[in-house]
Design a protein around this motif. Structure first.
Motif, PDB file in Angstrom:
ATOM      1  N   GLU B 137       0.874  -1.196   0.000  1.00 24.42           N
ATOM      2  CA  GLU B 137       0.000   0.000   0.000  1.00 24.42           C
ATOM      3  C   GLU B 137       0.895   1.226   0.000  1.00 24.42           C
ATOM      4  N   GLY B 139      -0.714   4.186  -1.303  1.00 26.14           N
ATOM      5  CA  GLY B 139      -1.698   5.260  -1.482  1.00 26.14           C
ATOM      6  C   GLY B 139      -1.745   5.778  -2.901  1.00 26.14           C
ATOM      7  N   GLU B 140      -0.971   5.217  -3.790  1.00 27.64           N
ATOM      8  CA  GLU B 140      -0.846   5.767  -5.140  1.00 27.64           C
ATOM      9  C   GLU B 140      -0.848   4.631  -6.165  1.00 27.64           C
ATOM     10  N   HIS B 142       0.364   1.489  -5.753  1.00 24.25           N
ATOM     11  CA  HIS B 142      -0.020   0.220  -5.157  1.00 24.25           C
ATOM     12  C   HIS B 142      -1.099   0.466  -4.125  1.00 24.25           C
ATOM     13  N   LYS B 143      -2.299   0.006  -4.460  1.00 25.18           N
ATOM     14  CA  LYS B 143      -3.404   0.202  -3.532  1.00 25.18           C
ATOM     15  C   LYS B 143      -3.868  -1.155  -3.042  1.00 25.18           C
ATOM     16  N   LYS B 145      -6.293  -3.940  -1.272  1.00 30.74           N
ATOM     17  CA  LYS B 145      -7.742  -4.171  -1.275  1.00 30.74           C
ATOM     18  C   LYS B 145      -8.237  -4.278   0.149  1.00 30.74           C
ATOM     19  N   ARG B 157      -7.790   7.525   0.897  1.00 28.12           N
ATOM     20  CA  ARG B 157      -6.414   7.877   0.551  1.00 28.12           C
ATOM     21  C   ARG B 157      -6.325   9.384   0.394  1.00 28.12           C
ATOM     22  N   ASN B 166       1.139  10.441  -0.387  1.00 26.57           N
ATOM     23  CA  ASN B 166      -0.179   9.830  -0.268  1.00 26.57           C
ATOM     24  C   ASN B 166      -0.185   8.778   0.818  1.00 26.57           C
ATOM     25  N   LEU B 168      -2.860   6.199   3.524  1.00 29.91           N
ATOM     26  CA  LEU B 168      -4.178   5.628   3.754  1.00 29.91           C
ATOM     27  C   LEU B 168      -4.647   6.042   5.140  1.00 29.91           C
TER      28      LEU B 168
END
Ligand SMILES: [Ca+2]
Ligand SMILES: [Ca+2]
Lengths: 521, 521
Positions: B137, B139-140, B142-143, B145, B157, B166, B168
């Motif tokens: 993760e 925030g940009e 690679h997000k 689930k 985000r 960015n 989470l």
């Protein structure tokens, strides 16, 4: 359980054939013996069964006996047989002291050896039963049955004007084939008496001869010739010649005939091997011979004459002490070739110390203060640095050390240092008022010993010296007999000084002898 | 040849059942192993036959690799796994450094251990292949689930105003039973990735949780809770809690989840035994959970994050250096109870030195001079005597020694002294102009080392310290792993100083490991 073979790879280097069963692997002791230097052999028990005796060390510790005094026995020296050692060429017939060949094959006087020879006989004198002694000829009560051979030969008993005692005067051919005077001993009860003493006055090429029979498989006869000569010892087969020097007056000589035969055989290439060991019980004096012109007096054959040897050593020290108070050693000493060497003429603190221990005992026994004065003079070199020909050195921190071998860099031999301390102790105890210097030298040395002793402790044995510290070679481990010497010395010191480092080190070092090492972290 | 039984009497003390045939006696290795502390076992050769591998020692020497630099690897520390050691309670989630229980069961920071932890990770960073790393993760790009549970829960985000990146943001119940945010990893390719890193900003009682599955006979699930708390570690069965402290801003944490599970299991009496060893390949991250209110960023799972650990250690040193330039140790140390003791608050030359080695590498890697300044400050205690709370002592003769344990009397630990010298070397080499003090301390120390090194040589191994010299207890033999540390250290020093005492001692000490002792006289 079934026992099978299994090869054992030792540290990846070589293989040893081992055995194994279901539970264990068995290592041959022949390998263990070499690898770890432990000892073992199968012996029979009282009940007839076998037992394998495993010994971590081969040497024994001698516990101090009674309260130590400068006049008492010296450590366990009553067990020493200095003159019998292989590195002793013979006992000089000129001065009655052993001649060493340890570092020079032609032979030289080594003051440490001479002092130890004297101390050993002093201790034997104190600890052994009185010797058996038979008078063979004293010109008075005991008259020998001398047989005179040759037309011009004669013997007569007279009162000697020099000694005011009765002596046997003889005049016979100098060459024995032409005649002589002979005293057969075969009929006398001289079994096992092998130490001959006599007063002797020889002229020209006169000589004194002893024949002995050695009863081995077939009897063999040895002939010991004591002749006027500076030659120490020559031997041709069983004809052995000892030089008496060229004394001009009376001289009392004491000869251990067993030693004289033994050393004579060792000097003869044909006999050396066969007579490497000579059994006292197989040797018997056959006869004494006189040749040439001279006189003898007070001839005895005894089982021992320890005090004679003791005084021979003490007098040698008295006669050979030099103007520095020392007994310089006439042969060079290479401790490590090219690294630690001493040139001929060096002094040893151990020689000085052992001499002191002997001289103090001679002063005590004889009442003659010249021995004590010599012992006091012997301290002078303890205040001279090794770099200036003395025996003193220092461990970093100003800890003085008296060097058995005063090399530069220093060697710090432990046993020699302690022997030097014991000499100083004997002297300061015996001469409380007349010698404050010895007391101070001893006290300073003890401070160093207590401080530095732990550095000789490896956790499983002891070191002989600190050469690794000064020269960066491998540590020089003490073999077990030096290790036990260390312990014996420390136990003695612990009896006169209650610092626990002495007794606790001795105790730990004893435990090492049974394989009990110091633990690791 | 017929093999029979024979009892073996060991030094007259006890019996061992041996075997014999006509030619030799065979000693059971089980006895040899205990008596001499040598090692052996039956192994199979390539050809299927058995061989008994005899090993004099159990440890290995590491030869120096390449030219030593203050920025290169440090000895063989890439092989160290400091945090896995039993005496490490855990790695603190507050500061990312190991917590020791060696001398105090409740746990304390031990600067030597922290420096070694950091150096080990620095060396691993230099020597290992680059780690595998998966971004979970950011925030940009690679997000994750994230699955949100509970009515009031949410994740979003945003661009974080503090870090301009960015992140989470999450807002869920603090109690997981009432809801939360969850990221399942089961579908992601995170096999064997067990080092989790993330930026973390928690409010109130917010927490961050990781579940892992351990696939042994039957799978078991461990839950690692990272919570806002000053409590280091608590565990109740498979629920393990690490305290993050109470940080008020963003904090990047890096957790070796394998270590965290392992130490958590060790903290739980019910699990300690069963999870004494945890296999990396059996452990797998199942999911991450967020509870309460906070933000996370840049969440990665990697095979290793050595530089993170390295800087955690370096920063701990930076943050905890006191006004004397030292890292005082908060627990007392009893080297020998009642004889050699250190009260809480002591300094260690080894800690100072190892810290220097780490700080110099941190200065090099980061370019941040504050690390170098801390290393220079760390030298101050080398000029303060142990009797005044410093780390300096002297061997007689004025030879300075930097003490790992500055007891009075002195201890002279060898490996700790050399580590302190290596720290000084690293510093003086890295900061040639700015620090003449370090160069002088190093030079003085090397003079002492070369002079005193032989005193650690027993002729068959090495000594750990010189306690026998100062306290008259038995010598403290170095066990083989300290012996090999000595050799490894000397080989390194020999590569930067050509005095033969360093290389010749190392060579001789290597030979001792195959049973080749120094000879005796
Ligand atoms: Ca000697
Ligand atoms: Ca240590």
């Amino acid at each position: 359980a079934a026992v099978r073979q299994v090869p054992c790879l030792i540290n990846g280097e070589y293989e040893v054939a081992c055995r194994r069963d279901e539970r264990d692997v068995f290592i041959p002791f022949s390998f263990i013996h070499n690898y770890f230097e432990v000892y073992g052999r199968v012996e029979q028990r009282g009940d007839g069964t076998d037992v394998f005796q495993w010994s971590h060390s081969y040497s024994r510790v001698y516990e101090p006996q009674g309260h130590y005094l400068p006049t008492s026995t010296f450590l366990n020296f009553e067990l020493y047989n200095v003159e019998a050692r292989e590195r002793v060429k013979c006992v000089s017939a000129t001065e009655g002291v052993p001649i060493s060949t340890q570092w020079h094959s032609s032979g030289y006087t080594y003051p440490i050896q001479i002092a130890q020879f004297g101390l050993a006989h002093y201790c034997k004198h104190l600890t052994e039963n009185p010797p058996q002694r038979v008078v063979l000829e004293d010109g008075e009560e005991h008259k020998g049955k001398w047989e005179v051979q040759g037309l011009t030969s004669s013997v007569s008993r007279i009162l000697d004007p020099l000694t005011h005692s009765n002596v046997l005067k003889f005049k016979t051919p100098e060459t024995s084939s032409k005649g002589g005077a002979m005293l057969k001993l075969s009929e006398m009860s001289t079994q096992n008496l092998l130490v001959l003493s006599l007063n002797l006055l020889l002229q020209g090429n006169a000589s004194f001869t002893v024949t002995l029979e050695y009863k081995d498989k077939r009897p063999e006869v040895f002939t010991l010739h004591y002749i006027r000569s500076e030659t120490l010892l020559t031997a041709k087969d069983r004809q052995i010649f000892y030089g008496l020097g060229n004394p001009t007056g009376w001289k009392r000589i004491t000869r251990n005939l067993l030693i004289d035969v033994h050393k004579g055989a060792a000097a003869s290439p044909a006999l050396r091997k066969r007579f490497k060991k000579i059994s006292r019980s197989k040797l018997k004096v056959l006869a004494l011979y006189l040749n040439g012109e001279g006189s003898i007096g007070n001839v005895t054959l005894a089982s021992a004459e320890h005090l004679h040897h003791f005084y021979d050593a003490a007098n040698w020290l008295l006669n050979h002490q030099d103007e520095r108070g020392g007994w310089s050693i006439s042969v060079p000493r290479k401790v490590i070739s090219g690294v630690l060497e001493l040139e001929a003429g060096w002094y040893s603190a151990m020689a000085q110390g052992q001499a002191m221990s002997l001289l103090v005992r001679a002063a005590h026994h004889s009442g003659d203060s010249s021995y004590l004065k010599a012992a006091i003079r012997a301290t002078a070199l303890f205040s001279v640095n090794a770099t200036h020909g003395g025996v003193r050195t220092y461990f970093p921190g100003g800890f003085v050390w008296y060097e058995e071998y005063p090399t530069t860099p220093s060697l710090f031999v432990l046993n020699g240092f302690i022997y030097s301390l014991l000499g100083l102790y004997d002297l300061k105890e015996f001469s409380l008022e007349s010698n404050s210097n010895g007391a101070e030298l001893f006290a300073d040395g003890m401070v160093s010993l207590k401080k530095l002793l732990p550095l000789f402790d490896t956790g499983w044995g002891s070191l002989y010296d600190l050469r690794h510290f000064t020269t960066h070679v491998a540590p020089n481990r003490a073999r077990w007999d030096y290790h036990t010497t260390h312990i014996t010395q420390l136990l003695l010191l612990a009896s006169i000084d209650d610092d626990p480092v002495l007794s606790s080190t001795a105790q730990r070092w004893k435990e090492y002898m049974a394989g009990h090492r110091a633990s690791h972290n």
